[in-house]
Design an enzyme around this catalytic site. Sequence first.
Site, PDB file in Angstrom:
ATOM      1  N   SER A  54      35.148 -13.195  87.633  1.00  0.00           N
ATOM      2  CA  SER A  54      34.182 -12.437  88.433  1.00  0.00           C
ATOM      3  C   SER A  54      32.784 -12.360  87.840  1.00  0.00           C
ATOM      4  O   SER A  54      31.896 -11.755  88.451  1.00  0.00           O
ATOM      5  CB  SER A  54      34.704 -11.019  88.688  1.00  0.00           C
ATOM      6  OG  SER A  54      35.716 -11.040  89.655  1.00  0.00           O
ATOM      7  N   LYS A  57      30.022 -13.289  90.143  1.00  0.00           N
ATOM      8  CA  LYS A  57      29.339 -12.376  91.069  1.00  0.00           C
ATOM      9  C   LYS A  57      27.916 -12.042  90.625  1.00  0.00           C
ATOM     10  O   LYS A  57      27.115 -11.562  91.432  1.00  0.00           O
ATOM     11  CB  LYS A  57      30.167 -11.111  91.260  1.00  0.00           C
ATOM     12  CG  LYS A  57      31.513 -11.370  91.946  1.00  0.00           C
ATOM     13  CD  LYS A  57      32.269 -10.072  92.199  1.00  0.00           C
ATOM     14  CE  LYS A  57      33.551 -10.328  92.989  1.00  0.00           C
ATOM     15  NZ  LYS A  57      34.704 -10.605  92.128  1.00  0.00           N
ATOM     16  N   SER A 109      33.420  -5.033  91.746  1.00  0.00           N
ATOM     17  CA  SER A 109      33.864  -6.435  91.794  1.00  0.00           C
ATOM     18  C   SER A 109      34.620  -6.767  93.071  1.00  0.00           C
ATOM     19  O   SER A 109      35.599  -7.514  93.059  1.00  0.00           O
ATOM     20  CB  SER A 109      34.740  -6.756  90.571  1.00  0.00           C
ATOM     21  OG  SER A 109      34.688  -8.109  90.250  1.00  0.00           O
ATOM     22  N   LYS A 214      28.761  -7.213  83.615  1.00  0.00           N
ATOM     23  CA  LYS A 214      29.774  -7.509  84.630  1.00  0.00           C
ATOM     24  C   LYS A 214      31.093  -7.820  83.938  1.00  0.00           C
ATOM     25  O   LYS A 214      31.120  -8.465  82.894  1.00  0.00           O
ATOM     26  CB  LYS A 214      29.325  -8.708  85.485  1.00  0.00           C
ATOM     27  CG  LYS A 214      30.269  -9.030  86.632  1.00  0.00           C
ATOM     28  CD  LYS A 214      30.190  -7.989  87.729  1.00  0.00           C
ATOM     29  CE  LYS A 214      31.241  -8.187  88.811  1.00  0.00           C
ATOM     30  NZ  LYS A 214      32.597  -7.803  88.332  1.00  0.00           N
TER      31      LYS A 214
END
Length: 334
Positions: A54, A57, A109, A214
Amino acid sequence: MLKRTMIIVLFFSLFLSAVPKEAAATGSAWAVIDADTGRLLEGYNENVRLPIASLTKIWTALTFIESGSSFGDVTISPQASSAEGSSIYLKQGMHIDAETLLYGLMLRSGNDAAHALSEQAGGSLEGFVDLMNDKALVYGLKRTVFTNPSGLHDDHHLSTAYETALMLRYAMDNDKFREIAMTKNHRYEGEDQIYSWRNKHRLLHSESTAIAGKTGFTKTAGRTLATYFEKDGKNIIVVTLNHSDDWNTHKNLADKVFSSYKLTTVAKKGTYAILPGVEMELKNSIRLLLKKGEKAKLQNIVRIPKGKSEKSTGLWTVLFDNEPLIASEIIIKQ
């Protein structure tokens, strides 16, 4: 014979104990970069292509923000509402503004948020992925390929620890992304729904120097993490790929770099005489993160335009190991 076997076993055991912890983790990597210049400060397998989960993202959010797409209401499609993996529980047919989806994307997320944003900006998920890859090439991310906006596993969906750190660096230069990525908690009240989200990135809540980042995880990629740290004017980004103890690794790497690198002024702001009758003005000092002995590897190159004019602009470039590292505009006065 028994004695010889024991000696061989002992030698083998000593050999294993000498192997660095990083090397023992197959398919793991990490990188620490100077967030102001993009220079790699520390790393291990930093250029090896690996799944990033992720952390994808980060690029999804930047691509949407810079696409020029409206931040107005987005209608959630059946495909978005049923997206595989982590979710912010969007329902088919609901209307929600794009900015809220970006918060759900970065703080929680949400793969459903990624899908909805992709359809909004790219016309389709596939169209948006093309935008992501085009942007990666524009930014010079040559070892990065996206096949989806969420980070779900695909054998071709890969990047490196170094290029993932660069992704966060470029994204943090965008004011809207920076605002969202630095948010610890976000509350949204719509007509039919109320969301209250806490950022999944644990260090943002426990470490004063960690300001954005993140998280990521898939079974194939393992745990992935990106963190932007600030301390005493020093800005660094840490990325780990497939590291199980990532929270402690990020804190330890940040502490190590902050203690071993100094913020050094390599060019002071002011006016310099460069040729008879020609002066240049550097409006802002140029400062770099350097550790002991690195200042000797720096070179300064000043480029000034040809011809004569009362006032024009040039460029002051600092090179490290003969590679351009940072440049600043100068004003030429004749």
